[in-house]
Design an enzyme around this catalytic site. Sequence first.
Site, PDB file in Angstrom:
ATOM      1  N   LYS A 115       0.819  -1.207   0.000  1.00 20.54           N
ATOM      2  CA  LYS A 115       0.000   0.000   0.000  1.00 20.54           C
ATOM      3  C   LYS A 115       0.849   1.251   0.000  1.00 20.54           C
ATOM      4  O   LYS A 115       0.448   2.265  -0.571  1.00 20.54           O
ATOM      5  CB  LYS A 115      -0.977  -0.003   1.183  1.00 20.54           C
ATOM      6  CG  LYS A 115      -2.075  -1.016   0.997  1.00 20.54           C
ATOM      7  CD  LYS A 115      -3.308  -0.685   1.795  1.00 20.54           C
ATOM      8  CE  LYS A 115      -4.427  -1.658   1.424  1.00 20.54           C
ATOM      9  NZ  LYS A 115      -5.555  -1.583   2.330  1.00 20.54           N
ATOM     10  N   LYS A 197      -6.618 -11.540  -8.069  1.00 21.05           N
ATOM     11  CA  LYS A 197      -7.842 -11.630  -7.290  1.00 21.05           C
ATOM     12  C   LYS A 197      -8.902 -10.653  -7.836  1.00 21.05           C
ATOM     13  O   LYS A 197      -8.564  -9.553  -8.276  1.00 21.05           O
ATOM     14  CB  LYS A 197      -7.454 -11.260  -5.843  1.00 21.05           C
ATOM     15  CG  LYS A 197      -8.572 -11.088  -4.866  1.00 21.05           C
ATOM     16  CD  LYS A 197      -7.994 -10.827  -3.466  1.00 21.05           C
ATOM     17  CE  LYS A 197      -9.001 -10.089  -2.606  1.00 21.05           C
ATOM     18  NZ  LYS A 197      -8.589  -9.825  -1.253  1.00 21.05           N
ATOM     19  N   LYS A 200     -11.862  -5.088  -5.177  1.00 17.69           N
ATOM     20  CA  LYS A 200     -12.550  -3.807  -5.162  1.00 17.69           C
ATOM     21  C   LYS A 200     -11.718  -2.732  -5.850  1.00 17.69           C
ATOM     22  O   LYS A 200     -12.238  -1.772  -6.355  1.00 17.69           O
ATOM     23  CB  LYS A 200     -12.772  -3.381  -3.706  1.00 17.69           C
ATOM     24  CG  LYS A 200     -13.783  -4.218  -2.983  1.00 17.69           C
ATOM     25  CD  LYS A 200     -14.049  -3.680  -1.594  1.00 17.69           C
ATOM     26  CE  LYS A 200     -13.053  -4.234  -0.580  1.00 17.69           C
ATOM     27  NZ  LYS A 200     -13.539  -4.202   0.797  1.00 17.69           N
TER      28      LYS A 200
END
Length: 332
Positions: A115, A197, A200
């Site tokens: 991140k 994956k 979102k």
Amino acid sequence: MEEPKKRILSGIKPTGTLNLGGYLGAAKNWVALQNEFDCFYFIADLHAITIRINPAQLRKQAKELYALYIACGLDPEKNTIFFQSHVHQHAELAWVLDCYTMFGELSRMTQFKDKSAKNADNINAGLFTYPSLMAADILLYQADLVPVGEDQTQHVEICRDIANRFNNLYGEVFRLPEGYVPKVGARIKSLVNPMQKMSKSEQDPNGTVNLLDRRDDVIRKFKKAVTDSGSEILYTEDKPGIKNLMTIYSAVNGKTFEEIEREFDGKGYGDFKLAVGESVADLLSGIQEKYTQISEDKTYLENLWRGSAEKASYIANKTLRKVYKKIGFVEK
Ligand code: TRP
């Protein structure tokens, strides 16, 4: 005497809407657990602000997720569903745990490294201490099992390390939780990139099917789904696209991979993609109908989340008071 039910706890960040991966990998499995376990689920809004997010959007997504959980079949009478920010003990215990969490171990967290690379202009302290807040979430409720996706198992590990460290100093204050990664459905991949994956945060909207997507959009996304060379419907490692679609199809209608292979024997990718798309669209139309019904009743929802926050708070407070006492804070 009857054994008390084991406690399950998990959270989802309201940083996007719920997609098919989140449903098949998480929410759907949670429904299956609601009779056997004492379940607590929350919308992790405190965690959501570690990345900049527009306030109106945060509020909308948080409420949407709340109603979606129920629409997916989580019975609010059997599960305590609440907002993390409504239970102030989360932030309070997180501070305490920060003081028992080492700089070095936080710097080694994979998610922090990922991140910070992605948000180089906003590497805030909350992003760094994200794991100790998550540890607080779990430990406050003395949870036995924490259903999470594979990407979160490192967070459950560090939670155990922190709990252990605390218990070694002060006695058995925290129950040590176990991560619980469901076997089927946990690994739904993007429709445009089956090596990644379904997430979102995915850039390409065609890769992700959202639970509130319209029927024709759902079918269109499945028709466009990336497939592999060859033409047979087979569950093998060298066909990641087909393997992903088979995983979805199997999770939606309960068929085994062999049954699916037989069903599509002699048929092509086109037929198969359409069938998967239709089965998903049918599933979603049921969820959407329930969602619309629930969302219209604002009073019902508000009463529900207030009552749940109160229930959660009662349990969380017991743990927090014990912690404060052990540490040596003066009692009120
Ligand atoms: N970090 C989790 C995620 O990104 C969300 C989360 C926050 C969570 N607190 C939790 C999950 C406690 C399980 C338990 O998916």
